[in-house]
Design a protein around this motif. Structure first.
Motif, PDB file in Angstrom:
ATOM      1  N   GLY A  16       0.791  -1.224   0.000  1.00  0.00           N
ATOM      2  CA  GLY A  16       0.000   0.000   0.000  1.00  0.00           C
ATOM      3  C   GLY A  16       0.820   1.269   0.000  1.00  0.00           C
ATOM      4  N   VAL A  19       0.531   3.286  -3.294  1.00  0.00           N
ATOM      5  CA  VAL A  19      -0.759   3.975  -3.428  1.00  0.00           C
ATOM      6  C   VAL A  19      -0.800   5.197  -2.512  1.00  0.00           C
ATOM      7  N   THR A  20      -0.297   5.043  -1.288  1.00  0.00           N
ATOM      8  CA  THR A  20      -0.254   6.176  -0.350  1.00  0.00           C
ATOM      9  C   THR A  20       0.576   7.323  -0.920  1.00  0.00           C
ATOM     10  N   THR A  22       1.223   7.886  -4.054  1.00  0.00           N
ATOM     11  CA  THR A  22       0.515   8.434  -5.218  1.00  0.00           C
ATOM     12  C   THR A  22      -0.587   9.389  -4.776  1.00  0.00           C
ATOM     13  N   LEU A  23      -1.364   8.964  -3.790  1.00  0.00           N
ATOM     14  CA  LEU A  23      -2.431   9.823  -3.271  1.00  0.00           C
ATOM     15  C   LEU A  23      -1.867  11.136  -2.736  1.00  0.00           C
ATOM     16  N   THR A  96      -9.920   5.662  -6.179  1.00  0.00           N
ATOM     17  CA  THR A  96      -8.620   6.329  -6.098  1.00  0.00           C
ATOM     18  C   THR A  96      -8.692   7.742  -6.649  1.00  0.00           C
ATOM     19  N   THR A 168      -4.239  10.595   3.934  1.00  0.00           N
ATOM     20  CA  THR A 168      -4.462   9.554   2.923  1.00  0.00           C
ATOM     21  C   THR A 168      -5.040   8.293   3.536  1.00  0.00           C
ATOM     22  N   SER A 172      -9.065   4.744   2.784  1.00  0.00           N
ATOM     23  CA  SER A 172      -9.469   3.350   3.006  1.00  0.00           C
ATOM     24  C   SER A 172     -10.964   3.231   3.263  1.00  0.00           C
ATOM     25  N   VAL A 176     -10.196   2.259  -1.014  1.00  0.00           N
ATOM     26  CA  VAL A 176      -8.867   2.384  -1.602  1.00  0.00           C
ATOM     27  C   VAL A 176      -7.889   1.558  -0.762  1.00  0.00           C
ATOM     28  N   GLU A 178      -4.690   1.478   0.323  1.00  0.00           N
ATOM     29  CA  GLU A 178      -3.376   2.039   0.642  1.00  0.00           C
ATOM     30  C   GLU A 178      -2.920   1.381   1.945  1.00  0.00           C
TER      31      GLU A 178
END
Length: 221
Positions: A16, A19-20, A22-23, A96, A168, A172, A176, A178
């Motif tokens: 994750g 993704v974290t 990216t966010l 996302t 972020t 969840s 999402v 992450e």
């Protein structure tokens, strides 16, 4: 201590991290652009622009990010005009994308206030001297006002960046996956609440520690 559980948790939560990041990174970039536009609007001579920026800031700073996420993802998705619009559905229909949008709009409101304070701290004498030298409005902003404002706003903006990284975790709640999303999924499988979320906390601590070190280096330069 269950080392097998810890190894499994670290392996799962590691998936994750991307993704974290990216966010956080995408929403920070978009939020900075939004915040800069709003800050300029707040200091403009247009009453409409000033009011719009004020109301925008009041809404996004005055309501919880979690509520905003739910309104965007679960609320707007109920309307036909959103589902039938390809652009709107691309934003709202994907968890996302929706999380990035909500984070960007939220941090944009806080960033606008930080940048507005930085712009207001620019000495009037420097601006007047630039005018006397024949600089255009855009050139004055690019060469004098903006660099000085960023320098003044950086300490406060650094705190906002750290808050965005931590925020972020709320993604969840709209599915999402992450760091927190993987932690919640693993928790439902193992029921090891303390161990898993303690490890998740360490992940966020490491990310923010690296961010703090980078920001301190920038402030020092």
């Amino acid at each position: 201590m269950d080392w097998e559980l810890i190894e499994r948790a670290v392996s799962s939560l590691s998936r994750g991290v991307g993704v974290t990041l990216t966010l956080a990174s995408t929403s920070i970039v978009l939020g900075f652009c939004i915040g800069l536009c709003l800050a300029v609007m707040r200091l403009s001579s247009s009453k409409f622009a000033v009011r719009f920026a004020e109301y925008y800031s009041a809404f996004f700073r005055g309501t919880p990010l979690l509520v905003q996420l739910f309104l965007f993802y679960y609320g707007l998705g109920q309307f036909d005009f959103v589902r039938n619009n390809p652009v709107l559905w691309w934003l709202i229909g994907d968890a996302t994308h929706c999380a990035i949008m909500a984070l960007a709009l939220n941090t944009g409101a806080y960033t606008s206030e930080i940048l507005r304070g930085g712009l207001m701290s620019v000495p009037v004498g420097l601006v007047e001297a630039a005018k006397a030298a024949g600089m255009s409005r855009v050139m004055r902003f690019r060469r004098i006002e903006f660099p000085l404002a960023i320098r003044q706003a950086l300490p406060a903006y650094s705190n906002e960046l750290i808050l965005v990284v931590k925020s972020t975790s709320l993604a969840s709640t709209i599915t999402v996956l992450e760091i927190t999303g993987y932690a919640k999924r693993l928790m439902s499988q193992t029921y090891a609440i303390f161990e898993i979320f303690a490890i998740a906390g360490v992940f966020y601590l490491v990310l923010n520690t690296v961010l703090i070190l980078v920001l301190r280096r920038i402030e020092g330069d």
